[in-house]
Design an enzyme around this catalytic site. Structure first.
Site, PDB file in Angstrom:
ATOM      1  N   HIS A   1      -2.779  -1.096  -3.163  1.00 45.22           N
ATOM      2  CA  HIS A   1      -3.918  -0.197  -2.984  1.00 45.22           C
ATOM      3  C   HIS A   1      -3.723   1.053  -3.826  1.00 45.22           C
ATOM      4  CE1 HIS A   1      -4.274  -2.151   1.256  1.00 45.22           C
ATOM      5  NE2 HIS A   1      -4.808  -2.910   0.314  1.00 45.22           N
TER       6      HIS A   1
ATOM      7  N   ASP B   1      -4.397  -4.667   6.154  1.00 43.79           N
ATOM      8  CA  ASP B   1      -4.738  -5.577   5.061  1.00 43.79           C
ATOM      9  C   ASP B   1      -3.568  -6.506   4.761  1.00 43.79           C
ATOM     10  OD1 ASP B   1      -6.263  -6.693   3.003  1.00 43.79           O
ATOM     11  OD2 ASP B   1      -5.412  -5.320   1.518  1.00 43.79           O
TER      12      ASP B   1
ATOM     13  N   SER C   1       0.847  -1.188   0.000  1.00 39.69           N
ATOM     14  CA  SER C   1       0.000   0.000   0.000  1.00 39.69           C
ATOM     15  C   SER C   1       0.885   1.242   0.000  1.00 39.69           C
ATOM     16  CB  SER C   1      -0.956  -0.025   1.196  1.00 39.69           C
ATOM     17  OG  SER C   1      -1.891   1.039   1.121  1.00 39.69           O
ATOM     18  N   THR C   2       0.773   2.092   1.003  1.00 41.94           N
ATOM     19  CA  THR C   2       1.531   3.349   1.019  1.00 41.94           C
ATOM     20  C   THR C   2       3.030   3.080   0.897  1.00 41.94           C
ATOM     21  OG1 THR C   2      -0.142   4.207   2.516  1.00 41.94           O
ATOM     22  CG2 THR C   2       1.865   5.507   2.273  1.00 41.94           C
TER      23      THR C   2
ATOM     24  N   MET D   1      -0.193   1.387   5.148  1.00 49.28           N
ATOM     25  CA  MET D   1      -0.938   1.684   6.359  1.00 49.28           C
ATOM     26  C   MET D   1      -2.083   0.687   6.517  1.00 49.28           C
ATOM     27  SD  MET D   1      -3.220   5.049   5.382  1.00 49.28           S
ATOM     28  CE  MET D   1      -1.855   6.001   4.761  1.00 49.28           C
TER      29      MET D   1
END
Length: 352
Positions: free
Chosen positions: A195, A291, A169-170, A288
């Site tokens: 994401h 998940d 993600s991030t 973050m």
């Protein structure tokens, strides 16, 4: 704890006031200043030394991305891009990430369909996460000047004996480049959930496809998972694995978001645990939230080898930390060590 100090950089006085109103409503955040263009912002960065900077892209005298590149060279600052181009211009989106932005959000609007309270809460949460993020923790992977030659092997005609499932993600767009740069042309069939907003995953996959000797593509319904191919879940679609005879394929669906995200890595990893078991490897990279943690645990219980990225090389140590806390990771490794570790384990399994 001291408050998170924020500098707002935007040429629109309306947006500056709106962001200041949102952020000042949080007792944990202090807006220490604002600037209407990058030259004013430069002086305020030196003077105020904020924890987080919010930055527009289209501004007078210098665009926001060019300014961010200079900031990251001379005074690295955790930055959130707020831009109307973040929604429509995928090139702008990826340039901002490569320049060092930690988060990118569509610029808040007075006529948004969601409530001001909801929008305010989202922005406050992003600022809090970005304030804890690491700046430039990973080495950028340069895009080659000439197109990479793809493997001419017949691997796509073979079944996949080993499979890799990756959650990120991030910070993940750059982390994935580092991870994939350690993989050979005949990379095991690989599934990735990164994401990203709808519309950007195809551009991201196309960009990666130019960088590496294996195929990288945005997943489509029924795509086969085979050596030499990396499939990236489309934005706004969950991706799961299923088996048909000797072959693995992916299916896409739009069930409700999980952990507030769609695609969610837990959907993908749990299906890999079910259908691939011990012939899989699972990885949770920077991001973050949580998940991928439960999915990685199911993969481990099914006999897969599992790895989480270590805190020191993460932009945000949220998802990997959640996996570690669950006991889902067999090993915790620096980003640039993960590909080699997986290849070693896969080679050992193939030889067994």
């Amino acid at each position: 704890m001291s408050k998170i100090r924020v500098l707002i950089v935007d040429d629109s006085a309306v947006i500056r006031r709106l962001l200041e109103k949102f952020l000042s409503s949080s007792p944990d955040i202090e807006v220490v200043g604002s600037a209407a263009d990058p030259y004013i912002a430069r002086d305020k960065l030196v003077q105020l030394k904020p924890d987080v900077m919010t930055l527009d892209v289209e501004m007078p005298r210098m665009d926001g991305i060019s300014f961010l590149e200079k900031v990251m060279q001379h005074m690295p600052t955790r930055t959130i891009i707020f831009s109307s181009l973040a929604k429509t211009g995928s090139e702008t989106y990826f340039r901002a990430l490569e320049a060092g932005a930690i988060e990118i959000m569509e610029k808040p609007s007075i006529d948004v369909s969601q409530s001001m309270e909801t929008l305010s809460a989202q922005i406050i949460e992003k600022v809090k996460v970005v304030a804890r993020a690491r700046i430039n923790p990973i080495k950028k992977v340069a895009t080659p000047g000439t197109p990479v030659q793809k493997s001419t092997s017949t691997s796509l005609a073979r079944t996949t004996h080993q499979l890799i499932a990756v959650a990120s993600s991030t910070g993940g767009t750059e982390a994935l480049k580092v991870f994939l740069s350690g993989m050979p042309a005949n990379i095991p069939g690989t599934l990735v959930v990164q994401h990203m907003p709808p519309g950007f995953t195809k551009s991201f996959a196309d960009n990666l496809n130019k960088m590496f000797p294996f195929e990288v593509k945005e997943a489509e319904e029924g795509d086969q998972v085979v050596p030499g191919r990396v499939l990236i879940a489309p934005g706004n679609y969950h991706m799961e694995l299923y088996r048909s005879g000797a072959y693995y394929h992916v299916k896409l669906h739009q069930e409700a978001p999980l952990h507030s995200v769609r695609p969610a890595a837990d959907y993908m990893m749990k299906s890999v645990a079910k259908f691939v078991g011990k012939n899989a490897c699972g990885v949770v990279l920077t991001g973050m939230g949580k998940d991928g943690a439960e999915g990685l645990l199911e993969m481990k219980k099914a006999g897969a080898y599992t790895v989480a990225q270590n805190e020191e090389t993460c932009v945000v140590y949220g998802m990997p930390q959640a996996a570690v806390n669950l006991g889902a990771a067999d090993k915790v490794l620096a980003l640039d060590k993960i590909a080699g570790e997986l290849l070693s384990k896969i080679s050992a399994k193939d030889a067994a």
